[in-house]
Design a protein around this motif. Sequence first.
Motif, mmCIF file in Angstrom:
data_model
loop_
_atom_site.group_PDB
_atom_site.id
_atom_site.type_symbol
_atom_site.label_atom_id
_atom_site.label_comp_id
_atom_site.label_asym_id
_atom_site.label_seq_id
_atom_site.Cartn_x
_atom_site.Cartn_y
_atom_site.Cartn_z
ATOM 1 N N PRO A 1 1.031 -1.080 0.059
ATOM 2 C CA PRO A 1 -0.170 -0.008 -0.079
ATOM 3 C C PRO A 1 0.870 1.308 0.033
ATOM 4 O O PRO A 1 1.868 1.118 0.595
ATOM 5 C CB PRO A 1 -0.740 -0.002 1.155
ATOM 6 C CG PRO A 1 -0.535 -1.332 1.687
ATOM 7 C CD PRO A 1 0.732 -2.051 1.263
ATOM 8 N N ASP A 2 0.457 2.405 -0.422
ATOM 9 C CA ASP A 2 1.085 3.612 -0.701
ATOM 10 C C ASP A 2 0.723 4.414 0.547
ATOM 11 O O ASP A 2 0.094 5.330 0.463
ATOM 12 C CB ASP A 2 0.913 4.109 -1.984
ATOM 13 C CG ASP A 2 1.906 5.643 -2.143
ATOM 14 O OD1 ASP A 2 2.714 5.629 -1.697
ATOM 15 O OD2 ASP A 2 1.335 6.466 -3.135
ATOM 16 N N ASN B 1 6.708 0.389 -8.630
ATOM 17 C CA ASN B 1 5.296 0.366 -8.603
ATOM 18 C C ASN B 1 4.940 -0.359 -7.265
ATOM 19 O O ASN B 1 3.943 -0.659 -7.118
ATOM 20 C CB ASN B 1 4.810 -0.929 -9.780
ATOM 21 C CG ASN B 1 5.323 -0.235 -11.135
ATOM 22 O OD1 ASN B 1 4.925 0.766 -11.334
ATOM 23 N ND2 ASN B 1 5.663 -1.331 -11.765
ATOM 24 N N LEU B 2 5.767 -0.088 -6.357
ATOM 25 C CA LEU B 2 5.670 -0.854 -4.793
ATOM 26 C C LEU B 2 5.370 -2.214 -4.768
ATOM 27 O O LEU B 2 4.813 -2.713 -3.863
ATOM 28 C CB LEU B 2 4.458 -0.138 -4.189
ATOM 29 C CG LEU B 2 4.668 1.498 -4.053
ATOM 30 C CD1 LEU B 2 3.525 1.994 -3.424
ATOM 31 C CD2 LEU B 2 6.076 1.842 -3.478
ATOM 32 N N THR B 3 5.853 -2.971 -5.756
ATOM 33 C CA THR B 3 5.929 -4.578 -5.958
ATOM 34 C C THR B 3 7.125 -4.948 -4.766
ATOM 35 O O THR B 3 8.232 -4.408 -5.133
ATOM 36 C CB THR B 3 6.077 -5.010 -7.101
ATOM 37 O OG1 THR B 3 5.021 -4.424 -8.127
ATOM 38 C CG2 THR B 3 5.999 -6.500 -7.170
ATOM 39 N N LEU C 1 5.414 6.270 0.180
ATOM 40 C CA LEU C 1 6.416 5.363 -0.184
ATOM 41 C C LEU C 1 6.691 5.470 -1.831
ATOM 42 O O LEU C 1 7.640 5.246 -2.553
ATOM 43 C CB LEU C 1 5.789 3.745 0.023
ATOM 44 C CG LEU C 1 5.931 3.229 1.350
ATOM 45 C CD1 LEU C 1 5.204 2.116 1.685
ATOM 46 C CD2 LEU C 1 7.399 3.250 1.801
ATOM 47 N N SER C 2 5.498 5.893 -2.552
ATOM 48 C CA SER C 2 5.556 5.839 -3.870
ATOM 49 C C SER C 2 6.560 7.003 -4.326
ATOM 50 O O SER C 2 7.103 7.007 -5.589
ATOM 51 C CB SER C 2 4.253 6.188 -4.387
ATOM 52 O OG SER C 2 3.635 7.385 -4.127
ATOM 53 N N GLU C 3 6.563 8.108 -3.418
ATOM 54 C CA GLU C 3 7.587 9.348 -3.657
ATOM 55 C C GLU C 3 8.881 8.788 -3.492
ATOM 56 O O GLU C 3 9.674 9.043 -4.394
ATOM 57 C CB GLU C 3 7.341 10.446 -2.878
ATOM 58 C CG GLU C 3 5.979 11.216 -2.944
ATOM 59 C CD GLU C 3 6.021 12.270 -1.912
ATOM 60 O OE1 GLU C 3 6.489 13.471 -2.027
ATOM 61 O OE2 GLU C 3 5.420 11.877 -0.954
#
Length: 174
Positions: A11-12, A131-133, A29-31
């Motif tokens: 999750p972001d 992609n936070l994978t 986290l995505s940043e």
Amino acid sequence: MSGLSVGETAPDVTQTLVAPDGDVSERSLSELAADKPVLLCFYTADFSPDCIDEWCALRDFDWFASGDAVRVVGASKSGVEMHRRFIDRYSLLFPLYADTDLELAAAFDVVYRTFGVSKRSRRSCFLLDENLTVRYRWLGDHWLDPTRDVPPLTAVHEGVTEALDLDEPETFGF
């Protein structure tokens, strides 16, 4: 065993991040993963002996400290001021999330009750791509208390290198 699995999407989550220079910001986290993969390392609390060992080892393992392939980020339930003192005291080069409510740890399914009483993060490391994978993970599994494990940095380095298909230059031991 708990924790997000390799191949799952994290999750972001946005939390308070303390930078090595002491600056504080709300960062997702995505940043952090936008420009390079993130190795998110959950740990118990600043200044506990095991955590001091872990973060000094990360600082001293030159590939994590000076390499540009991965951004190392810590997360514990310690607050902003404690993180600032911890970073300053041990000359850490990594930003630390102040996950005081354990929201970030819960998103990764690594909240643990020490001896069934005190909530904290299970010591763990997750490599996240843009992609936070989850591309790699390591979870503490100490027989008595999984918050006591310290990540084996050579194994984590090898796992990250393999997951990202990085070519390591031959150093001949230097």
